[in-house]
Design a protein around this motif. Sequence first.
Motif, PDB file in Angstrom:
ATOM      1  N   LYS A  57       0.817  -1.218   0.000  1.00 45.71           N
ATOM      2  CA  LYS A  57       0.000   0.000   0.000  1.00 45.71           C
ATOM      3  C   LYS A  57       0.852   1.271   0.000  1.00 45.71           C
ATOM      4  O   LYS A  57       0.536   2.233  -0.671  1.00 45.71           O
ATOM      5  CB  LYS A  57      -0.923   0.016   1.223  1.00 45.71           C
ATOM      6  CG  LYS A  57      -1.861  -1.154   1.318  1.00 45.71           C
ATOM      7  CD  LYS A  57      -3.042  -0.961   0.423  1.00 45.71           C
ATOM      8  CE  LYS A  57      -4.007  -2.106   0.625  1.00 45.71           C
ATOM      9  NZ  LYS A  57      -5.309  -1.820   0.135  1.00 45.71           N
ATOM     10  N   ILE A  58       1.901   1.290   0.821  1.00 49.15           N
ATOM     11  CA  ILE A  58       2.793   2.449   0.915  1.00 49.15           C
ATOM     12  C   ILE A  58       4.114   2.048   0.279  1.00 49.15           C
ATOM     13  O   ILE A  58       4.890   1.289   0.861  1.00 49.15           O
ATOM     14  CB  ILE A  58       3.011   2.882   2.387  1.00 49.15           C
ATOM     15  CG1 ILE A  58       1.686   3.080   3.126  1.00 49.15           C
ATOM     16  CG2 ILE A  58       3.895   4.116   2.463  1.00 49.15           C
ATOM     17  CD1 ILE A  58       0.911   4.305   2.755  1.00 49.15           C
ATOM     18  N   LYS A  59       4.366   2.548  -0.910  1.00 49.64           N
ATOM     19  CA  LYS A  59       5.514   2.086  -1.704  1.00 49.64           C
ATOM     20  C   LYS A  59       6.863   2.553  -1.169  1.00 49.64           C
ATOM     21  O   LYS A  59       7.811   1.788  -1.116  1.00 49.64           O
ATOM     22  CB  LYS A  59       5.372   2.558  -3.156  1.00 49.64           C
ATOM     23  CG  LYS A  59       4.117   2.072  -3.840  1.00 49.64           C
ATOM     24  CD  LYS A  59       4.172   0.600  -4.110  1.00 49.64           C
ATOM     25  CE  LYS A  59       2.950   0.168  -4.899  1.00 49.64           C
ATOM     26  NZ  LYS A  59       2.740  -1.243  -4.862  1.00 49.64           N
ATOM     27  N   LYS A  60       6.957   3.823  -0.770  1.00 45.46           N
ATOM     28  CA  LYS A  60       8.245   4.393  -0.388  1.00 45.46           C
ATOM     29  C   LYS A  60       8.600   4.039   1.056  1.00 45.46           C
ATOM     30  O   LYS A  60       7.798   4.218   1.970  1.00 45.46           O
ATOM     31  CB  LYS A  60       8.226   5.906  -0.536  1.00 45.46           C
ATOM     32  CG  LYS A  60       8.098   6.365  -1.972  1.00 45.46           C
ATOM     33  CD  LYS A  60       8.143   7.874  -2.046  1.00 45.46           C
ATOM     34  CE  LYS A  60       8.037   8.356  -3.474  1.00 45.46           C
ATOM     35  NZ  LYS A  60       8.047   9.816  -3.545  1.00 45.46           N
ATOM     36  N   VAL A  62      10.567   5.591   3.000  1.00 43.79           N
ATOM     37  CA  VAL A  62      10.553   6.811   3.805  1.00 43.79           C
ATOM     38  C   VAL A  62       9.161   7.021   4.404  1.00 43.79           C
ATOM     39  O   VAL A  62       9.019   7.332   5.591  1.00 43.79           O
ATOM     40  CB  VAL A  62      10.947   8.032   2.934  1.00 43.79           C
ATOM     41  CG1 VAL A  62      10.778   9.320   3.696  1.00 43.79           C
ATOM     42  CG2 VAL A  62      12.357   7.890   2.441  1.00 43.79           C
ATOM     43  N   ASP A  63       8.141   6.820   3.596  1.00 38.42           N
ATOM     44  CA  ASP A  63       6.763   6.997   4.067  1.00 38.42           C
ATOM     45  C   ASP A  63       6.362   5.905   5.052  1.00 38.42           C
ATOM     46  O   ASP A  63       5.667   6.171   6.039  1.00 38.42           O
ATOM     47  CB  ASP A  63       5.795   7.023   2.881  1.00 38.42           C
ATOM     48  CG  ASP A  63       6.004   8.241   1.988  1.00 38.42           C
ATOM     49  OD1 ASP A  63       6.540   9.259   2.478  1.00 38.42           O
ATOM     50  OD2 ASP A  63       5.631   8.172   0.798  1.00 38.42           O
ATOM     51  N   ARG A  64       6.793   4.664   4.784  1.00 35.03           N
ATOM     52  CA  ARG A  64       6.488   3.567   5.716  1.00 35.03           C
ATOM     53  C   ARG A  64       7.121   3.828   7.080  1.00 35.03           C
ATOM     54  O   ARG A  64       6.478   3.655   8.120  1.00 35.03           O
ATOM     55  CB  ARG A  64       6.979   2.226   5.166  1.00 35.03           C
ATOM     56  CG  ARG A  64       6.175   1.706   4.008  1.00 35.03           C
ATOM     57  CD  ARG A  64       6.458   0.246   3.711  1.00 35.03           C
ATOM     58  NE  ARG A  64       7.861  -0.045   3.456  1.00 35.03           N
ATOM     59  CZ  ARG A  64       8.454   0.035   2.281  1.00 35.03           C
ATOM     60  NH1 ARG A  64       7.755   0.416   1.219  1.00 35.03           N
ATOM     61  NH2 ARG A  64       9.721  -0.265   2.136  1.00 35.03           N
ATOM     62  N   ASN A  65       8.371   4.258   7.096  1.00 29.87           N
ATOM     63  CA  ASN A  65       9.056   4.549   8.356  1.00 29.87           C
ATOM     64  C   ASN A  65       8.406   5.719   9.078  1.00 29.87           C
ATOM     65  O   ASN A  65       8.292   5.724  10.304  1.00 29.87           O
ATOM     66  CB  ASN A  65      10.537   4.833   8.108  1.00 29.87           C
ATOM     67  CG  ASN A  65      11.273   3.594   7.664  1.00 29.87           C
ATOM     68  OD1 ASN A  65      10.855   2.475   7.950  1.00 29.87           O
ATOM     69  ND2 ASN A  65      12.362   3.789   6.938  1.00 29.87           N
ATOM     70  N   PHE A  66       7.956   6.702   8.315  1.00 29.60           N
ATOM     71  CA  PHE A  66       7.273   7.861   8.877  1.00 29.60           C
ATOM     72  C   PHE A  66       6.001   7.432   9.613  1.00 29.60           C
ATOM     73  O   PHE A  66       5.738   7.848  10.749  1.00 29.60           O
ATOM     74  CB  PHE A  66       6.943   8.837   7.743  1.00 29.60           C
ATOM     75  CG  PHE A  66       6.319  10.120   8.186  1.00 29.60           C
ATOM     76  CD1 PHE A  66       7.073  11.096   8.816  1.00 29.60           C
ATOM     77  CD2 PHE A  66       4.977  10.365   7.939  1.00 29.60           C
ATOM     78  CE1 PHE A  66       6.497  12.293   9.205  1.00 29.60           C
ATOM     79  CE2 PHE A  66       4.397  11.554   8.322  1.00 29.60           C
ATOM     80  CZ  PHE A  66       5.156  12.529   8.958  1.00 29.60           C
ATOM     81  N   GLY A  98      -3.690   1.149   5.482  1.00 26.89           N
ATOM     82  CA  GLY A  98      -4.203   2.245   4.666  1.00 26.89           C
ATOM     83  C   GLY A  98      -3.252   2.543   3.522  1.00 26.89           C
ATOM     84  O   GLY A  98      -2.098   2.118   3.512  1.00 26.89           O
ATOM     85  N   SER A  99      -3.732   3.311   2.545  1.00 27.49           N
ATOM     86  CA  SER A  99      -2.896   3.607   1.381  1.00 27.49           C
ATOM     87  C   SER A  99      -2.411   5.052   1.354  1.00 27.49           C
ATOM     88  O   SER A  99      -1.692   5.432   0.444  1.00 27.49           O
ATOM     89  CB  SER A  99      -3.658   3.287   0.094  1.00 27.49           C
ATOM     90  OG  SER A  99      -4.866   3.996   0.062  1.00 27.49           O
TER      91      SER A  99
END
Length: 130
Positions: A57-60, A62-66, A98-99
């Motif tokens: 769902k969350i490709k990057k 950086v965003d997953r870690n956030f 979530g996406s």
Amino acid sequence: MNNKLPKSERLHAEKEIKELFNEGSSFFLFPIKVQFFVKKQYEDGTPKVLFSVSKKKIKKAVDRNFIKRRMKEAYRLNKQLLSPLEVNGLVLGLIYVGSVKMEFHKIESKITQILKQLVEKLNSNIPDHE
């Protein structure tokens, strides 16, 4: 109550993670899926928790870690809600499915709802010893 989230309270052992997903129960409160399991033989009374974000769902990264940082902080600030829990050996997995990235206050309110719901579920399943 201790407001830290030390490594001893985080789930990182592969055996325990497999046990959580194989034998645990789950419920869903969008955008977080909750897996939980109560171990029979448990030496420490503190719950162990796992945070995960769907790579699909969350490709990057950086965003997953956030999102994981936000979830950890929300849990850390609200983990005292688990204190009325009469069960030792709780293993908990919080999986973000979530996406889109959410605001911190929304994630915190979801984590708060999840912890309250978890306490209700686990305390209602305990038979009285009287």
